[in-house]
Design a protein around this motif. Structure first.
Motif, PDB file in Angstrom:
ATOM      1  N   TYR A 248       0.828  -1.207   0.000  1.00  0.00           N
ATOM      2  CA  TYR A 248       0.000   0.000   0.000  1.00  0.00           C
ATOM      3  C   TYR A 248       0.861   1.254   0.000  1.00  0.00           C
ATOM      4  CZ  TYR A 248      -3.358   3.548   1.286  1.00  0.00           C
ATOM      5  OH  TYR A 248      -4.115   4.681   1.281  1.00  0.00           O
ATOM      6  N   ARG A 249       1.904   1.252   0.801  1.00  0.00           N
ATOM      7  CA  ARG A 249       2.771   2.435   0.855  1.00  0.00           C
ATOM      8  C   ARG A 249       3.511   2.653  -0.468  1.00  0.00           C
ATOM      9  NH1 ARG A 249       4.852   0.808   6.850  1.00  0.00           N
ATOM     10  NH2 ARG A 249       3.181   1.807   8.032  1.00  0.00           N
ATOM     11  N   ARG A 250       3.768   1.582  -1.181  1.00  0.00           N
ATOM     12  CA  ARG A 250       4.502   1.693  -2.442  1.00  0.00           C
ATOM     13  C   ARG A 250       3.588   2.148  -3.577  1.00  0.00           C
ATOM     14  NH1 ARG A 250       5.021  -1.909  -6.472  1.00  0.00           N
ATOM     15  NH2 ARG A 250       4.255  -3.634  -5.179  1.00  0.00           N
ATOM     16  N   VAL A 251       2.377   1.572  -3.677  1.00  0.00           N
ATOM     17  CA  VAL A 251       1.531   1.838  -4.844  1.00  0.00           C
ATOM     18  C   VAL A 251       0.422   2.857  -4.569  1.00  0.00           C
ATOM     19  CG1 VAL A 251       1.991  -0.470  -5.725  1.00  0.00           C
ATOM     20  CG2 VAL A 251      -0.117  -0.060  -4.431  1.00  0.00           C
ATOM     21  N   GLY A 252       0.117   3.100  -3.281  1.00  0.00           N
ATOM     22  CA  GLY A 252      -0.922   4.062  -2.961  1.00  0.00           C
ATOM     23  C   GLY A 252      -2.323   3.490  -3.044  1.00  0.00           C
ATOM     24  N   MET A 253      -3.294   4.377  -2.940  1.00  0.00           N
ATOM     25  CA  MET A 253      -4.700   3.989  -2.859  1.00  0.00           C
ATOM     26  C   MET A 253      -5.288   3.504  -4.182  1.00  0.00           C
ATOM     27  SD  MET A 253      -7.603   3.847  -1.139  1.00  0.00           S
ATOM     28  CE  MET A 253      -7.513   4.867   0.341  1.00  0.00           C
ATOM     29  N   ALA A 254      -4.800   4.013  -5.305  1.00  0.00           N
ATOM     30  CA  ALA A 254      -5.492   3.854  -6.595  1.00  0.00           C
ATOM     31  C   ALA A 254      -5.893   2.420  -6.943  1.00  0.00           C
ATOM     32  CB  ALA A 254      -4.651   4.460  -7.712  1.00  0.00           C
ATOM     33  N   PRO A 255      -4.968   1.426  -6.949  1.00  0.00           N
ATOM     34  CA  PRO A 255      -5.395   0.087  -7.353  1.00  0.00           C
ATOM     35  C   PRO A 255      -6.402  -0.541  -6.396  1.00  0.00           C
ATOM     36  CG  PRO A 255      -3.134   0.057  -6.548  1.00  0.00           C
ATOM     37  CD  PRO A 255      -3.515   1.482  -6.671  1.00  0.00           C
ATOM     38  N   PHE A 256      -6.341  -0.183  -5.134  1.00  0.00           N
ATOM     39  CA  PHE A 256      -7.284  -0.726  -4.154  1.00  0.00           C
ATOM     40  C   PHE A 256      -8.655  -0.071  -4.308  1.00  0.00           C
ATOM     41  CE2 PHE A 256      -3.049  -1.228  -2.311  1.00  0.00           C
ATOM     42  CZ  PHE A 256      -3.039  -2.602  -2.111  1.00  0.00           C
ATOM     43  N   LYS A 257      -8.649   1.205  -4.612  1.00  0.00           N
ATOM     44  CA  LYS A 257      -9.910   1.904  -4.842  1.00  0.00           C
ATOM     45  C   LYS A 257     -10.598   1.356  -6.093  1.00  0.00           C
ATOM     46  CE  LYS A 257     -11.826   6.549  -4.642  1.00  0.00           C
ATOM     47  NZ  LYS A 257     -11.539   7.972  -4.355  1.00  0.00           N
ATOM     48  N   ALA A 258      -9.803   1.050  -7.102  1.00  0.00           N
ATOM     49  CA  ALA A 258     -10.364   0.462  -8.321  1.00  0.00           C
ATOM     50  C   ALA A 258     -10.984  -0.899  -8.037  1.00  0.00           C
ATOM     51  CB  ALA A 258      -9.279   0.344  -9.389  1.00  0.00           C
ATOM     52  N   ALA A 259     -10.357  -1.655  -7.130  1.00  0.00           N
ATOM     53  CA  ALA A 259     -10.902  -2.964  -6.770  1.00  0.00           C
ATOM     54  C   ALA A 259     -12.165  -2.829  -5.927  1.00  0.00           C
ATOM     55  CB  ALA A 259      -9.849  -3.762  -6.004  1.00  0.00           C
ATOM     56  N   LEU A 260     -12.192  -1.836  -5.057  1.00  0.00           N
ATOM     57  CA  LEU A 260     -13.360  -1.633  -4.203  1.00  0.00           C
ATOM     58  C   LEU A 260     -14.567  -1.174  -4.991  1.00  0.00           C
ATOM     59  CD1 LEU A 260     -11.833   0.087  -1.051  1.00  0.00           C
ATOM     60  CD2 LEU A 260     -13.191  -1.999  -1.052  1.00  0.00           C
ATOM     61  N   TYR A 261     -14.351  -0.315  -6.007  1.00  0.00           N
ATOM     62  CA  TYR A 261     -15.453   0.302  -6.735  1.00  0.00           C
ATOM     63  C   TYR A 261     -15.335   0.003  -8.228  1.00  0.00           C
ATOM     64  CZ  TYR A 261     -15.427   2.847  -2.322  1.00  0.00           C
ATOM     65  OH  TYR A 261     -15.406   3.164  -0.991  1.00  0.00           O
ATOM     66  N   PRO A 262     -15.429  -1.268  -8.617  1.00  0.00           N
ATOM     67  CA  PRO A 262     -15.259  -1.609 -10.043  1.00  0.00           C
ATOM     68  C   PRO A 262     -16.334  -0.996 -10.931  1.00  0.00           C
ATOM     69  CG  PRO A 262     -16.108  -3.489  -8.797  1.00  0.00           C
ATOM     70  CD  PRO A 262     -15.712  -2.464  -7.800  1.00  0.00           C
ATOM     71  N   ASP A 263     -17.544  -0.834 -10.420  1.00  0.00           N
ATOM     72  CA  ASP A 263     -18.618  -0.252 -11.238  1.00  0.00           C
ATOM     73  C   ASP A 263     -18.349   1.216 -11.529  1.00  0.00           C
ATOM     74  OD1 ASP A 263     -19.892  -2.673 -11.217  1.00  0.00           O
ATOM     75  OD2 ASP A 263     -21.214  -2.180  -9.533  1.00  0.00           O
ATOM     76  N   ALA A 264     -17.748   1.916 -10.580  1.00  0.00           N
ATOM     77  CA  ALA A 264     -17.418   3.336 -10.808  1.00  0.00           C
ATOM     78  C   ALA A 264     -16.398   3.463 -11.918  1.00  0.00           C
ATOM     79  CB  ALA A 264     -16.883   3.956  -9.523  1.00  0.00           C
ATOM     80  N   ASP A 265     -15.443   2.532 -11.951  1.00  0.00           N
ATOM     81  CA  ASP A 265     -14.418   2.560 -12.991  1.00  0.00           C
ATOM     82  C   ASP A 265     -15.051   2.287 -14.359  1.00  0.00           C
ATOM     83  OD1 ASP A 265     -11.619   2.779 -13.691  1.00  0.00           O
ATOM     84  OD2 ASP A 265     -11.729   0.648 -14.189  1.00  0.00           O
ATOM     85  N   LYS A 266     -16.011   1.350 -14.389  1.00  0.00           N
ATOM     86  CA  LYS A 266     -16.696   1.055 -15.648  1.00  0.00           C
ATOM     87  C   LYS A 266     -17.481   2.272 -16.133  1.00  0.00           C
ATOM     88  CE  LYS A 266     -17.237  -3.897 -14.712  1.00  0.00           C
ATOM     89  NZ  LYS A 266     -18.235  -4.959 -14.371  1.00  0.00           N
ATOM     90  N   GLY A 267     -18.100   2.972 -15.151  1.00  0.00           N
ATOM     91  CA  GLY A 267     -18.879   4.154 -15.497  1.00  0.00           C
ATOM     92  C   GLY A 267     -18.021   5.244 -16.105  1.00  0.00           C
TER      93      GLY A 267
END
Length: 558
Positions: free
Chosen positions: A534-553
């Protein structure tokens, strides 16, 4: 281990007799509930959703076998056969009858325990590193100082009616296992340039609705100055802190609003007067306390059976690798007993389990147990030769789950199942998460992962400092669970970052599963932990996993 003096026994007996009379007056109607409330809170008695709840202090998390058996007896005779260990190294009984509480307090006194200052706007139970006195990385056992603080703070006439509750934690190691930066005062033992051991003093930490990291007010405090300096810190807070708004009355707000420099200036001005008033009495008391915490006599024994079992039995090897830590004596190990079997209620232990752990401590562990803030039980001094026998006995008692520090070793508050302040359930979420991890057989592949769950904004489950934190809230009568990522309660302290909108009860477990799968995809190798990734890559990939429908939108809109 500290043993009560004649003064201690007389003090506890007098307090218990006083409270017995107050309970009798409440039962016969001489006292209303409003009149009784401050009296019961001074003795650790809450009124929760369904019944009274009694919170018992386990000072700095240390218990003897007899004390653990005493807690088991109370659970069986006066409650529903179990107790709940908390993140403040206390035990709570959720179902006592009011008429029985004085008898419970008398039973506690028989094993030198009490419930004083486990509630109220006063200095609460002092907590400490649960590996204190045993850990290989320790500078010095901090428990004599924790006991000194306990005696100083108990019924301290100046600090019985503070603006809000006040919590102190002590650690003797560079590795912070006491979450010192989330306390009103945190004390970490450090060495100065001359090689002397003293305290780094941290003030103004806290979680709740306004989480804040504690700030270092003194980089090095000589051990002999501990009590007068603490008294100066609390005295300044008592006078300067706000009392017009309970949500702004904690020391963290006082330090924040006035600034650390001003707060330090006031403390340093107060300190000489307080030190002169002590006049060495505190050091005389410490000299009486310190011998009671001397190391046990470490025995020698052949380790051939341990080495044989470790080499041949993969289940035993998994338990040793996961549930033991390095002891300062190479022949010994620190054993953490998980009371979080998959699907169990985090922190709950039955009377029979308590007796089993007491027996193991008496037979194999120099008669000593610890309660961790992570809601597990620790045998701090176990010779490795005895590990196979201990493991076998734990298996028989259904206490041998090898999950300490893994995804199912979840911290959770009682939540809406018990607590009158809670706005959502915590226990069922923790149970379902643990069962999901067990079903997926991912825990050991994932490795170290701290998941913490709170059922309301008060953060008794420490969700702000979870690698994955879950906060349950009420949204228009419906449970809604917010997710925070990147929190850390260790020496690398960090408050987690909110990921985004919350999830319904039905959605939260699948959401956490997606976070963990994202981690497995993102980590550089098997050795990189969740928090390191998490400290290396940050929030972005985890947020994408949490909210996949938002990314599709977003992609569709583009």
């Amino acid at each position: 281990m500290y043993t009560y003096s004649d003064f201690d026994r007389a003090f506890i007996n007098a307090r218990n007799a006083q409270f017995r009379a107050q309970v009798e007056r409440r039962i016969d109607g001489s006292l209303t509930e409003d009149e009784f409330r401050p009296l019961r809170l001074m003795n650790g008695l809450y009124l929760q959703l369904h019944a009274y709840m009694l919170r018992v202090a386990i000072p700095y998390g240390t218990l003897s076998s007899d004390q653990m058996r005493g807690l088991a007896f109370i659970a069986e005779k006066f409650d529903k056969g179990y107790g709940h260990f908390t993140t403040r190294q206390n035990i709570q009984y959720n179902w006592p009858k009011l008429k029985d509480v004085p008898d419970i307090l008398d039973e506690l006194a028989k094993v030198q325990l009490h419930a004083i200052q486990t509630s109220g706007n006063t200095i609460r139970n002092v907590t400490a590193d649960h590996f204190a006195g045993a850990s290989a990385d320790e500078l010095e056992d901090p428990r004599p100082y924790a006991e000194l603080i306990r005696q100083w703070s108990t019924d301290h006439p100046e600090f019985q009616f503070l603006g809000r509750k006040f919590k102190i934690a002590v650690s003797g190691s560079p590795t912070d296992r006491a979450v010192t930066k989330a306390h009103d005062i945190g004390l970490r033992m450090v060495k100065n340039d001359a090689g002397d051991v003293g305290f780094e003093v941290i003030v103004g930490g806290g979680l709740g609705r306004t989480p804040m990291e504690g700030k270092v007010i003194r980089e090095f405090l000589p051990k002999g100055d501990l009590l007068p300096y603490l008294e100066s810190v609390v005295a300044v807070y008592n006078l300067l802190g706000r009392r017009d708004n309970k949500y702004k009355a904690r020391i963290k707000i006082t330090v924040h609003e006035n600034g650390l420099d001003k707060y330090r200036e006031l403390v340093e001005a107060e300190f000489p007067h307080r030190r002169a008033a002590f006049n060495g009495i505190d050091q005389e008391l410490l000299d009486q306390i310190r011998p009671q915490f001397k190391s046990p006599y470490f025995t020698t024994a052949p380790k051939a059976e341990f080495e044989k079992a470790y080499a041949k039995d993969p289940v035993f090897r998994s338990f040793v690798d996961t549930n033991t830590a390095t002891h300062r004596n190479d022949d010994y190990a620190i054993v953490t007993i998980s009371i979080k079997k998959h699907g169990a209620t985090p922190g709950d232990a039955t009377a029979e389990q308590m007796r089993v752990m007491a027996d193991l401590a008496e037979e194999f562990g120099h008669n000593e147990l610890r309660i961790s803030h992570e809601q597990n039980v620790v045998l701090p001094h176990v010779h490795k030769a005895h590990l196979p026998a201990i493991f076998a006995r734990l298996q028989q008692a259904d206490l041998a789950t090898a999950n300490v520090g893994l995804a199912s070793d979840i911290i959770a508050c009682p939540g809406m199942d018990y607590c009158a302040l809670a706005t959502a359930r915590s226990i069922p979420v923790a149970q379902e998460l643990a069962e999901r991890f067990d079903a997926l057989k991912l825990e050991h592949e994932v490795g170290e992962l701290k998941i913490k769950i709170s059922g309301c904004i008060n953060a008794c489950g420490h969700h702000h400092v979870g690698h994955i934190g879950i906060l349950g809230l009420d949204r228009a009568g419906v449970e809604n669970y917010q997710v925070t990522l990147g929190g850390d309660g260790s020496e690398n302290f960090a408050i987690g970052e909110r990921a985004g909108p919350g999830f319904s009860y039905a959605e939260i477990v699948p959401a956490i599963e997606r976070v963990i799968k994202a981690y497995l995809e993102e980590r550089e190798d098997d050795a990189e932990t969740f928090i390191e990734t998490y400290r290396r890559v940050g929030m972005a990939p985890f947020k994408a996993a949490l909210y996949p429908d938002a990314d599709k939108g977003r992609k569709h809109a583009a």
